[in-house]
Motif scaffolding. Structure first.
Motif, PDB file in Angstrom:
ATOM      1  N   THR A 134       0.849  -1.201   0.000  1.00 24.62           N
ATOM      2  CA  THR A 134       0.000   0.000   0.000  1.00 24.62           C
ATOM      3  C   THR A 134       0.879   1.243   0.000  1.00 24.62           C
ATOM      4  OG1 THR A 134      -1.724  -1.148   1.251  1.00 24.62           O
ATOM      5  CG2 THR A 134      -1.770   1.264   1.278  1.00 24.62           C
ATOM      6  N   ILE A 135       0.575   2.191  -0.897  1.00 29.22           N
ATOM      7  CA  ILE A 135       1.289   3.476  -0.933  1.00 29.22           C
ATOM      8  C   ILE A 135       0.466   4.500  -0.154  1.00 29.22           C
ATOM      9  CG2 ILE A 135       2.148   5.330  -2.401  1.00 29.22           C
ATOM     10  CD1 ILE A 135       2.438   3.268  -4.650  1.00 29.22           C
ATOM     11  N   ALA A 136       1.108   5.186   0.793  1.00 31.75           N
ATOM     12  CA  ALA A 136       0.397   6.154   1.630  1.00 31.75           C
ATOM     13  C   ALA A 136       1.165   7.473   1.686  1.00 31.75           C
ATOM     14  CB  ALA A 136       0.212   5.601   3.035  1.00 31.75           C
ATOM     15  N   PHE A 137       0.420   8.547   1.928  1.00 33.37           N
ATOM     16  CA  PHE A 137       1.042   9.872   2.017  1.00 33.37           C
ATOM     17  C   PHE A 137       0.235  10.757   2.961  1.00 33.37           C
ATOM     18  CE2 PHE A 137      -2.107  12.350  -0.330  1.00 33.37           C
ATOM     19  CZ  PHE A 137      -2.789  11.356  -1.024  1.00 33.37           C
ATOM     20  N   GLY A 138       0.866  11.826   3.456  1.00 36.39           N
ATOM     21  CA  GLY A 138       0.168  12.839   4.228  1.00 36.39           C
ATOM     22  C   GLY A 138      -0.059  14.078   3.392  1.00 36.39           C
ATOM     23  N   GLY A 139      -0.943  14.954   3.857  1.00 33.91           N
ATOM     24  CA  GLY A 139      -1.214  16.171   3.107  1.00 33.91           C
ATOM     25  C   GLY A 139      -2.092  15.903   1.896  1.00 33.91           C
ATOM     26  N   VAL A 140      -1.780  16.591   0.796  1.00 33.32           N
ATOM     27  CA  VAL A 140      -2.579  16.456  -0.424  1.00 33.32           C
ATOM     28  C   VAL A 140      -1.665  16.358  -1.644  1.00 33.32           C
ATOM     29  CG1 VAL A 140      -4.506  17.783   0.521  1.00 33.32           C
ATOM     30  CG2 VAL A 140      -2.705  18.959  -0.748  1.00 33.32           C
ATOM     31  N   ILE A 141      -2.213  15.796  -2.707  1.00 32.37           N
ATOM     32  CA  ILE A 141      -1.536  15.868  -4.011  1.00 32.37           C
ATOM     33  C   ILE A 141      -2.161  17.056  -4.715  1.00 32.37           C
ATOM     34  CG2 ILE A 141      -1.070  14.649  -6.168  1.00 32.37           C
ATOM     35  CD1 ILE A 141      -1.418  12.026  -4.619  1.00 32.37           C
ATOM     36  N   GLY A 142      -1.509  18.215  -4.622  1.00 34.89           N
ATOM     37  CA  GLY A 142      -2.173  19.451  -4.993  1.00 34.89           C
ATOM     38  C   GLY A 142      -1.781  20.033  -6.335  1.00 34.89           C
ATOM     39  N   ARG A 143      -0.515  19.978  -6.680  1.00 38.63           N
ATOM     40  CA  ARG A 143      -0.050  20.619  -7.904  1.00 38.63           C
ATOM     41  C   ARG A 143      -0.689  19.959  -9.120  1.00 38.63           C
ATOM     42  NH1 ARG A 143       6.242  22.397  -8.696  1.00 38.63           N
ATOM     43  NH2 ARG A 143       6.112  23.167 -10.835  1.00 38.63           N
ATOM     44  N   GLY A 144      -1.088  20.770 -10.095  1.00 41.50           N
ATOM     45  CA  GLY A 144      -1.813  20.259 -11.258  1.00 41.50           C
ATOM     46  C   GLY A 144      -1.078  19.140 -11.968  1.00 41.50           C
ATOM     47  N   GLU A 145       0.226  19.296 -12.156  1.00 40.11           N
ATOM     48  CA  GLU A 145       1.020  18.273 -12.841  1.00 40.11           C
ATOM     49  C   GLU A 145       0.999  16.951 -12.060  1.00 40.11           C
ATOM     50  OE1 GLU A 145       1.906  21.304 -12.231  1.00 40.11           O
ATOM     51  OE2 GLU A 145       3.041  22.202 -13.892  1.00 40.11           O
ATOM     52  N   ASN A 146       1.063  17.057 -10.729  1.00 38.24           N
ATOM     53  CA  ASN A 146       1.085  15.838  -9.907  1.00 38.24           C
ATOM     54  C   ASN A 146      -0.273  15.138  -9.931  1.00 38.24           C
ATOM     55  OD1 ASN A 146       3.599  16.811  -9.365  1.00 38.24           O
ATOM     56  ND2 ASN A 146       3.171  17.398  -7.250  1.00 38.24           N
ATOM     57  N   ARG A 147      -1.350  15.919  -9.895  1.00 40.80           N
ATOM     58  CA  ARG A 147      -2.687  15.306  -9.973  1.00 40.80           C
ATOM     59  C   ARG A 147      -2.869  14.645 -11.339  1.00 40.80           C
ATOM     60  NH1 ARG A 147      -4.418  20.300  -8.197  1.00 40.80           N
ATOM     61  NH2 ARG A 147      -5.589  20.599 -10.127  1.00 40.80           N
ATOM     62  N   ALA A 148      -2.392  15.302 -12.379  1.00 37.75           N
ATOM     63  CA  ALA A 148      -2.500  14.720 -13.725  1.00 37.75           C
ATOM     64  C   ALA A 148      -1.686  13.430 -13.829  1.00 37.75           C
ATOM     65  CB  ALA A 148      -2.008  15.728 -14.766  1.00 37.75           C
ATOM     66  N   MET A 149      -0.540  13.411 -13.180  1.00 41.70           N
ATOM     67  CA  MET A 149       0.304  12.212 -13.199  1.00 41.70           C
ATOM     68  C   MET A 149      -0.406  11.041 -12.524  1.00 41.70           C
ATOM     69  SD  MET A 149       4.032  11.820 -11.367  1.00 41.70           S
ATOM     70  CE  MET A 149       4.832  10.228 -11.154  1.00 41.70           C
ATOM     71  N   VAL A 150      -1.000  11.293 -11.374  1.00 37.50           N
ATOM     72  CA  VAL A 150      -1.715  10.238 -10.645  1.00 37.50           C
ATOM     73  C   VAL A 150      -2.892   9.736 -11.466  1.00 37.50           C
ATOM     74  CG1 VAL A 150      -3.155   9.780  -8.618  1.00 37.50           C
ATOM     75  CG2 VAL A 150      -0.988  11.024  -8.370  1.00 37.50           C
ATOM     76  N   HIS A 151      -3.598  10.674 -12.130  1.00 40.75           N
ATOM     77  CA  HIS A 151      -4.775  10.299 -12.930  1.00 40.75           C
ATOM     78  C   HIS A 151      -4.368   9.540 -14.189  1.00 40.75           C
ATOM     79  CE1 HIS A 151      -8.626  10.530 -14.955  1.00 40.75           C
ATOM     80  NE2 HIS A 151      -8.021  11.094 -16.003  1.00 40.75           N
ATOM     81  N   GLU A 152      -3.433  10.088 -14.934  1.00 35.71           N
ATOM     82  CA  GLU A 152      -3.047   9.499 -16.223  1.00 35.71           C
ATOM     83  C   GLU A 152      -2.399   8.123 -16.053  1.00 35.71           C
ATOM     84  OE1 GLU A 152      -3.320  10.479 -19.356  1.00 35.71           O
ATOM     85  OE2 GLU A 152      -4.220  12.462 -19.104  1.00 35.71           O
ATOM     86  N   LEU A 153      -1.610   7.978 -14.980  1.00 36.57           N
ATOM     87  CA  LEU A 153      -0.842   6.742 -14.808  1.00 36.57           C
ATOM     88  C   LEU A 153      -1.437   5.821 -13.754  1.00 36.57           C
ATOM     89  CD1 LEU A 153       2.654   8.445 -15.094  1.00 36.57           C
ATOM     90  CD2 LEU A 153       1.476   7.090 -16.818  1.00 36.57           C
ATOM     91  N   GLU A 154      -2.610   6.189 -13.246  1.00 38.45           N
ATOM     92  CA  GLU A 154      -3.378   5.329 -12.326  1.00 38.45           C
ATOM     93  C   GLU A 154      -2.533   4.865 -11.152  1.00 38.45           C
ATOM     94  OE1 GLU A 154      -4.400   2.488 -15.395  1.00 38.45           O
ATOM     95  OE2 GLU A 154      -6.459   3.217 -15.396  1.00 38.45           O
ATOM     96  N   ILE A 155      -1.942   5.824 -10.456  1.00 44.28           N
ATOM     97  CA  ILE A 155      -1.143   5.516  -9.275  1.00 44.28           C
ATOM     98  C   ILE A 155      -2.084   5.411  -8.075  1.00 44.28           C
ATOM     99  CG2 ILE A 155       0.690   6.323  -7.746  1.00 44.28           C
ATOM    100  CD1 ILE A 155       1.859   7.836 -10.136  1.00 44.28           C
ATOM    101  N   GLY A 156      -2.137   4.252  -7.472  1.00 41.53           N
ATOM    102  CA  GLY A 156      -3.009   4.038  -6.315  1.00 41.53           C
ATOM    103  C   GLY A 156      -2.312   4.431  -5.028  1.00 41.53           C
ATOM    104  N   ALA A 157      -2.634   5.595  -4.508  1.00 44.52           N
ATOM    105  CA  ALA A 157      -2.041   6.066  -3.250  1.00 44.52           C
ATOM    106  C   ALA A 157      -3.172   6.569  -2.349  1.00 44.52           C
ATOM    107  CB  ALA A 157      -1.031   7.175  -3.508  1.00 44.52           C
ATOM    108  N   VAL A 158      -3.058   6.304  -1.043  1.00 40.00           N
ATOM    109  CA  VAL A 158      -4.139   6.658  -0.119  1.00 40.00           C
ATOM    110  C   VAL A 158      -3.597   7.521   1.015  1.00 40.00           C
ATOM    111  CG1 VAL A 158      -5.411   4.546  -0.650  1.00 40.00           C
ATOM    112  CG2 VAL A 158      -3.773   4.562   1.241  1.00 40.00           C
TER     113      VAL A 158
END
Length: 344
Positions: free
Chosen positions: A57-81
């Motif tokens: 499981t990939i986990a993080f604190g805070g938010v994935i906020g920057r537009g490029e980073n959100r696009a990366m997570v969406h486009e490449l289907e990175i599962g992080a919680v």
């Protein structure tokens, strides 16, 4: 095979054998994760699945906020919680990538055991164990994970290659900032495997109005002290904006050092950027926040945070003045009044 490649093979061989049968695996990225942190976590997750047959499981604190980073997570289907919603007692193995215990830039509770650390920031662990692979000379943590995958003959799919390529590209600014030979070799190996359409979508995301308002506030509040520029975004909705504005303002002629800040929730986010290779940004910011918060970084980039930052705008302005005085003292510069970047 190079010495670093041999090191990657030995470390990954032993790590894969060690995690077998250890139960569930947690991979912790730093707060408000950037592409390097996310890509490293994704690559390690893939390595464990392919070579050890264990999910992580990939986990993080805070938010994935920057537009490029959100696009990366969406486009490449990175599962992080978010780490806040996890029962940490369920995990038999805890890994950290692109961060380390006690650095203040991750939300994994202090005092809990971390078994594996893979990072390219300066070593902050007093007694490193056998599963610590920290390479300060590397420009990106993703390069270390790339070497593990190559050493283990793991097939690099288009998705995996694109994730790793974009991480190295963004972290080293296309091999223009703090890179080494290993980064260059990884970058050139991954380039023909990456998907150009996905890369375009990541680097040209649609952005909310708040994004453009951050440019306005950074320019309006910027003060210049000879070769130093300081700006305050005050309350922010996207923590990554501080670093992005610092990168943007460092492009100004005559400016060699930029210190930016903004309050996200009850945490003051700090970012230091410099084109002065002799400064050592990580050490400089560490001295600036000494006794107030935590900081770390490399020669040209550094980040920090001051927790429990409460109070009015006046309190934020007072903190800005304190940090500015400390920065000028650290740089050996006289304390002078700053000139507005944009006159009233």
């Amino acid at each position: 095979m190079t010495a670093e490649g041999s090191r990657s093979r030995t470390f990954s061989d032993q790590l894969i054998e060690w995690v077998r049968g250890k139960g569930r695996i947690l991979i912790v990225a730093h707060d408000n994760p950037d592409p390097d942190s996310l890509a490293s976590a994704f690559a390690l997750q893939h390595l464990f699945l392919v070579k050890a047959g264990q999910e992580a499981t990939i986990a993080f604190g805070g938010v994935i906020g920057r537009g490029e980073n959100r696009a990366m997570v969406h486009e490449l289907e990175i599962g992080a919680v978010p780490i806040d919603g996890l029962d940490l007692d369920q995990y038999g193995v805890v890994c950290m990538v692109d961060t380390q215990p006690g650095t203040g830039n991750n939300s994994f509770p202090a005092g809990r055991r971390v078994h594996v650390v893979i990072d390219h920031h300066p070593l902050r662990i007093e007694a490193p164990g056998p599963w610590v692979d920290v390479r300060e000379n590397y420009g990106a943590s993703a390069t270390i994970l790339f070497e593990y995958l190559v050493a283990q003959d793991v097939y690099l799919s288009t998705k995996l290659a694109t994730i790793l390529f974009y991480a190295i590209k963004s972290e080293t600014q296309d091999l223009g900032r703090e890179w080494c030979r290993a980064d260059r070799e990884a970058y050139l190996s991954l380039l023909p495997l990456a998907n150009n359409r996905i890369l375009f979508n990541i680097t040209h995301p649609k952005s909310p109005r708040a994004y453009f308002f951050s440019f306005y506030r950074a320019l309006k509040n910027a003060r210049i002290f000879d070769r130093v520029l300081v700006f305050n975004l005050y309350d922010i909705e996207i923590p990554d904006m501080v670093a992005e504005m610092a990168d943007f303002l460092l492009r100004m002629e005559g400016i060699e050092v930029v210190l930016g800040m903004g309050r996200y929730g009850e945490k003051e986010i700090l970012s230091l950027r410099t084109s002065d290779l002799s400064l050592k940004a990580g050490e400089a910011l560490h001295r600036v926040v000494d006794g107030l918060g935590s900081a770390g970084g490399h020669g040209m980039t550094a980040g920090g945070q001051i927790r429990s930052m409460q109070g009015s705008k006046a309190a934020q302005r007072e903190l800005e003045e304190t940090l500015t005085r400390r920065l000028l003292k650290t740089l050996g510069m006289p304390l002078v009044y700053g000139a507005k970047l944009i006159p009233s």
